[in-house]
Each structure stands twice: as structure tokens, then as C-alpha cells.
Design a protein around this motif. Structure first.
Motif, PDB file in Angstrom:
ATOM      1  N   VAL A  78      36.539  40.221  41.164  1.00  7.58           N
ATOM      2  CA  VAL A  78      35.707  39.253  41.879  1.00  7.58           C
ATOM      3  C   VAL A  78      35.933  39.461  43.366  1.00  7.58           C
ATOM      4  O   VAL A  78      37.043  39.256  43.865  1.00  7.58           O
ATOM      5  N   LYS A  79      34.893  39.876  44.056  1.00 12.81           N
ATOM      6  CA  LYS A  79      35.020  40.235  45.465  1.00 12.81           C
ATOM      7  C   LYS A  79      34.119  39.348  46.309  1.00 12.81           C
ATOM      8  O   LYS A  79      32.928  39.197  46.033  1.00 12.81           O
ATOM      9  N   GLU A  80      34.711  38.771  47.339  1.00 11.91           N
ATOM     10  CA  GLU A  80      33.943  37.872  48.198  1.00 11.91           C
ATOM     11  C   GLU A  80      32.982  38.654  49.092  1.00 11.91           C
ATOM     12  O   GLU A  80      33.318  39.734  49.602  1.00 11.91           O
ATOM     13  N   SER A  91      30.175  33.384  48.672  1.00  8.04           N
ATOM     14  CA  SER A  91      29.432  34.226  47.741  1.00  8.04           C
ATOM     15  C   SER A  91      30.359  35.318  47.223  1.00  8.04           C
ATOM     16  O   SER A  91      31.217  35.820  47.959  1.00  8.04           O
ATOM     17  N   PHE A  92      30.176  35.682  45.960  1.00 12.82           N
ATOM     18  CA  PHE A  92      31.049  36.676  45.344  1.00 12.82           C
ATOM     19  C   PHE A  92      30.221  37.646  44.503  1.00 12.82           C
ATOM     20  O   PHE A  92      29.185  37.284  43.947  1.00 12.82           O
ATOM     21  N   ASP A  93      30.697  38.872  44.434  1.00 12.65           N
ATOM     22  CA  ASP A  93      30.205  39.857  43.479  1.00 12.65           C
ATOM     23  C   ASP A  93      31.231  39.978  42.361  1.00 12.65           C
ATOM     24  O   ASP A  93      32.445  40.036  42.623  1.00 12.65           O
ATOM     25  N   VAL A  94      30.770  40.006  41.122  1.00  7.31           N
ATOM     26  CA  VAL A  94      31.649  40.218  39.969  1.00  7.31           C
ATOM     27  C   VAL A  94      31.404  41.637  39.472  1.00  7.31           C
ATOM     28  O   VAL A  94      30.300  41.969  39.034  1.00  7.31           O
ATOM     29  N   LEU A  95      32.434  42.474  39.555  1.00  3.28           N
ATOM     30  CA  LEU A  95      32.307  43.897  39.287  1.00  3.28           C
ATOM     31  C   LEU A  95      33.118  44.283  38.055  1.00  3.28           C
ATOM     32  O   LEU A  95      34.115  43.639  37.720  1.00  3.28           O
ATOM     33  N   PHE A 103      27.563  40.431  37.947  1.00  2.00           N
ATOM     34  CA  PHE A 103      27.072  39.100  38.278  1.00  2.00           C
ATOM     35  C   PHE A 103      27.240  38.835  39.771  1.00  2.00           C
ATOM     36  O   PHE A 103      27.993  39.520  40.471  1.00  2.00           O
ATOM     37  N   GLN A 104      26.516  37.827  40.236  1.00  2.00           N
ATOM     38  CA  GLN A 104      26.669  37.303  41.585  1.00  2.00           C
ATOM     39  C   GLN A 104      26.973  35.809  41.475  1.00  2.00           C
ATOM     40  O   GLN A 104      26.375  35.115  40.657  1.00  2.00           O
ATOM     41  N   ALA A 105      27.899  35.341  42.289  1.00  2.00           N
ATOM     42  CA  ALA A 105      28.258  33.919  42.282  1.00  2.00           C
ATOM     43  C   ALA A 105      28.045  33.355  43.680  1.00  2.00           C
ATOM     44  O   ALA A 105      28.481  33.944  44.669  1.00  2.00           O
ATOM     45  N   GLU A 106      27.346  32.216  43.747  1.00  2.00           N
ATOM     46  CA  GLU A 106      27.070  31.581  45.035  1.00  2.00           C
ATOM     47  C   GLU A 106      27.449  30.113  44.978  1.00  2.00           C
ATOM     48  O   GLU A 106      27.076  29.389  44.040  1.00  2.00           O
ATOM     49  N   VAL A 205      51.444  35.875  26.412  1.00  2.00           N
ATOM     50  CA  VAL A 205      50.676  36.161  27.618  1.00  2.00           C
ATOM     51  C   VAL A 205      49.503  37.033  27.215  1.00  2.00           C
ATOM     52  O   VAL A 205      49.692  38.140  26.705  1.00  2.00           O
ATOM     53  N   VAL A 206      48.292  36.544  27.408  1.00  2.00           N
ATOM     54  CA  VAL A 206      47.110  37.269  26.938  1.00  2.00           C
ATOM     55  C   VAL A 206      46.197  37.704  28.081  1.00  2.00           C
ATOM     56  O   VAL A 206      45.100  38.194  27.841  1.00  2.00           O
ATOM     57  N   GLY A 207      46.643  37.560  29.301  1.00  2.00           N
ATOM     58  CA  GLY A 207      45.814  37.980  30.418  1.00  2.00           C
ATOM     59  C   GLY A 207      46.462  37.625  31.745  1.00  2.00           C
ATOM     60  O   GLY A 207      47.586  37.116  31.794  1.00  2.00           O
ATOM     61  N   MET A 208      45.723  37.875  32.817  1.00  3.26           N
ATOM     62  CA  MET A 208      46.260  37.653  34.144  1.00  3.26           C
ATOM     63  C   MET A 208      45.124  37.428  35.141  1.00  3.26           C
ATOM     64  O   MET A 208      44.051  38.028  35.022  1.00  3.26           O
ATOM     65  N   ILE A 209      45.355  36.540  36.083  1.00  2.18           N
ATOM     66  CA  ILE A 209      44.482  36.386  37.249  1.00  2.18           C
ATOM     67  C   ILE A 209      45.338  36.683  38.467  1.00  2.18           C
ATOM     68  O   ILE A 209      46.326  35.992  38.719  1.00  2.18           O
ATOM     69  N   ARG A 210      44.975  37.700  39.217  1.00  2.00           N
ATOM     70  CA  ARG A 210      45.775  38.108  40.372  1.00  2.00           C
ATOM     71  C   ARG A 210      44.915  38.050  41.629  1.00  2.00           C
ATOM     72  O   ARG A 210      43.825  38.620  41.667  1.00  2.00           O
ATOM     73  N   THR A 211      45.414  37.358  42.635  1.00  2.00           N
ATOM     74  CA  THR A 211      44.712  37.286  43.913  1.00  2.00           C
ATOM     75  C   THR A 211      45.218  38.392  44.824  1.00  2.00           C
ATOM     76  O   THR A 211      46.417  38.510  45.079  1.00  2.00           O
ATOM     77  N   GLU A 212      44.306  39.218  45.299  1.00  2.00           N
ATOM     78  CA  GLU A 212      44.628  40.264  46.260  1.00  2.00           C
ATOM     79  C   GLU A 212      44.075  39.857  47.618  1.00  2.00           C
ATOM     80  O   GLU A 212      43.531  38.766  47.780  1.00  2.00           O
ATOM     81  N   ALA A 213      44.208  40.745  48.593  1.00  2.00           N
ATOM     82  CA  ALA A 213      43.785  40.413  49.956  1.00  2.00           C
ATOM     83  C   ALA A 213      42.300  40.087  50.026  1.00  2.00           C
ATOM     84  O   ALA A 213      41.898  39.123  50.689  1.00  2.00           O
ATOM     85  N   ASP A 214      41.472  40.873  49.334  1.00  2.00           N
ATOM     86  CA  ASP A 214      40.029  40.669  49.461  1.00  2.00           C
ATOM     87  C   ASP A 214      39.323  40.523  48.121  1.00  2.00           C
ATOM     88  O   ASP A 214      38.105  40.593  48.048  1.00  2.00           O
TER      89      ASP A 214
END
Length: 256
Positions: A78-80, A91-95, A103-106, A205-214
């Protein structure tokens, strides 16, 4: 002759020493859940979904056109996006892993409107998900996840805790299906942070959400139900919004 008997005796003894007794039970194999450590790099083959999670493509294909893109993916980025016309919202692009946009998120921000209002659309501009939080109180915050025709898919509830960040993903009957756990907003919200996606009993543990710089990196089982993949996507965007809000609050306090 005595030498031959002696050699035979030694050979038989060695065979019996190397062979475990018949009553010895071989230890069971460990569960098929591969632990994703907090700072592990992305994996190409995530763990399988916990027992009870069934792939239900018919529901998503029938009620949420466009979500079939999630069938064959186990990771999302998910990229802003930045635009001079986006106003106060984000706004975000889902890649996918090869950089293709799925997808696009607004986010829509209106004075006196919902606290959180995000619409996720496919590349044909068809709405596939609507994330909505109408109000909040000091005890809890809760977001609704809706399909394109307005049907309720589930809820994402935030449990305030000074020690950890805790989100519950619930179905329409408010049964917890997955939980998200990570560092507390009070201590570790700047830089790269990882949140574990766990089974409701916290045993796997069945997954992960990781926040990166961008961007956000979201990892989940390939065979997870498509509805739950959609819920995790909504949860990651909601979590990003909570982190942004907390950062702004801390920056405002620092200026004051």
C-alpha cells in the motif's frame, strides 16, 4: 569359528543399538504455521490459514466485483500517492508484488462528517470496499467495512492499551476472526514498525502488517478467505490512519 561368532554378535548388537525401541513414539511434526518474526523480510510463501478459514470465492465474486484480484495474492503493498487536488484526505495505490496496481484508495474528509471515510476502487473505478467510522468515544474506536452495494462485511475494533496496539477483526456477528498486535502508539510509531496478524487464540502468527518509510507491506496466507483478505486490507489502511493521527498529536504537543 569363534571369531565369526564374535563378529556376528557385534553386528547384531550395533543394529539393535541404532534402532529405536518399537514402543518409542516419533515426535509429531510442528504446526504448518511459519512464524513471521517482527522484523522478518517479506516471504514468498506465507503460512497456511488456520483451521476453520475456508476460501469462499463465490461470496466475494457475487457481492464484491473486483475483489477476485485477491484470490492469487499473498502480499500487498500500500503506497501513498501525493496530489495537489487531494485536499485533506490521503490517496493510496494498492499494488501486488510485481508493482501492478490492483486498487486505489481515497480518503474523503468533510467538516462534521465521518471520522474516517475511505473508498477503495479497482482499476475500472468500480467501488469494491467502503471503510467507514462515524463516531468515537474515549473507550474504543470501531470501523465498519462495507461491500460495493453497501452490505456489511465486518468490523475493525481498536482496543486502547498503553502497552500494545491491539485491533480485532470481526465478522458481521461480531465474532473475532483475526487480531492485529504490535508496539504501543506511545513508544514505537516512528520509523519502520511491524504488527503481527494472529489467530483469535493468539497461538499462530498468520501474517504481518509492516509500516515502511513510504509504504505498508501486508502479508497473509494465500488460502485465506477472500473476505478476510479484504478485511486485512481495510485494517492496514485504518492502522495507517491511526498512526498518522497519533504522530500529528505528538508533533502538536511538541510545538506547544
Amino acid at each position: 569359528m569363534n571369531v565369526l561368532v564374535s563378529m556376528t554378535s557385534h553386528l547384531v548388537s550395533a543394529l539393535f543399538l541404532d534402532t529405536p525401541p518399537a514402543h518409542t513414539k516419533v515426535s509429531d511434526e510442528p504446526p504448518s504455521y511459519n512464524l513471521i518474526t517482527p522484523y522478518a523480510p517479506p516471504v514468498t510463501v506465507p503460512p497456511s490459514a488456520p483451521p476453520g478459514f475456508q476460501t469462499d470465492t463465490a461470496i466475494m465474486k457475487g457481492n464484491s466485483p473486483g475483489m477476485e484480484h485477491l484470490l492469487q495474492v499473498n502480499q500487498l503493498m500500500v503506497k501513498e500517492k501525493f496530489s495537489v487536488t487531494q485536499g485533506l484526505g490521503f490517496s493510496f495505490d494498492v499494488l501486488n508484488l510485481v508493482g501492478q496496481r490492483l486498487f486505489q484508495a481515497e480518503q474523503n474528509v468533510v467538516c462534521c462528517g465521518p471520522l474516517y471515510d475511505v473508498r477503495i476502487r479497482d482499476n475500472s473505478n468500480n467501488e469494491v470496499l467502503h471503510l467507514l467510522e462515524n463516531c468515537s468515544c474515549t473507550c474504543t474506536r470501531e470501523m465498519e467495512v462495507h461491500g460495493p452495494s453497501g452490505q456489511l462485511i465486518g468490523f475493525v475494533k481498536v482496543h486502547w492499551n498503553r502497552m500494545v496496539t491491539h485491533l480485532s477483526l470481526m465478522n458481521t456477528s461480531r465474532q473475532v476472526t483475526l487480531i492485529v498486535l504490535g508496539p504501543s502508539f506511545q513508544t514505537s510509531i516512528f520509523g519502520n514498525v511491524s504488527f503481527e496478524v494472529k489467530s483469535p487464540d493468539e497461538q499462530h502468527v498468520v501474517g504481518m502488517i509492516r509500516t515502511e518509510a513510504d509504504h505498508l507491506l501486508l502479508t497473509f496466507p494465500l488460502d485465506l478467505e477472500v473476505t478476510m483478505k479484504a478485511m486485512l486490507l481495510g485494517s492496514s489502511l485504518y492502522l495507517e490512519n491511526l498512526i498518522k493521527s497519533k504522530r500529528k498529536e505528538l508533533q502538536r504537543r511538541a510545538r506547544d
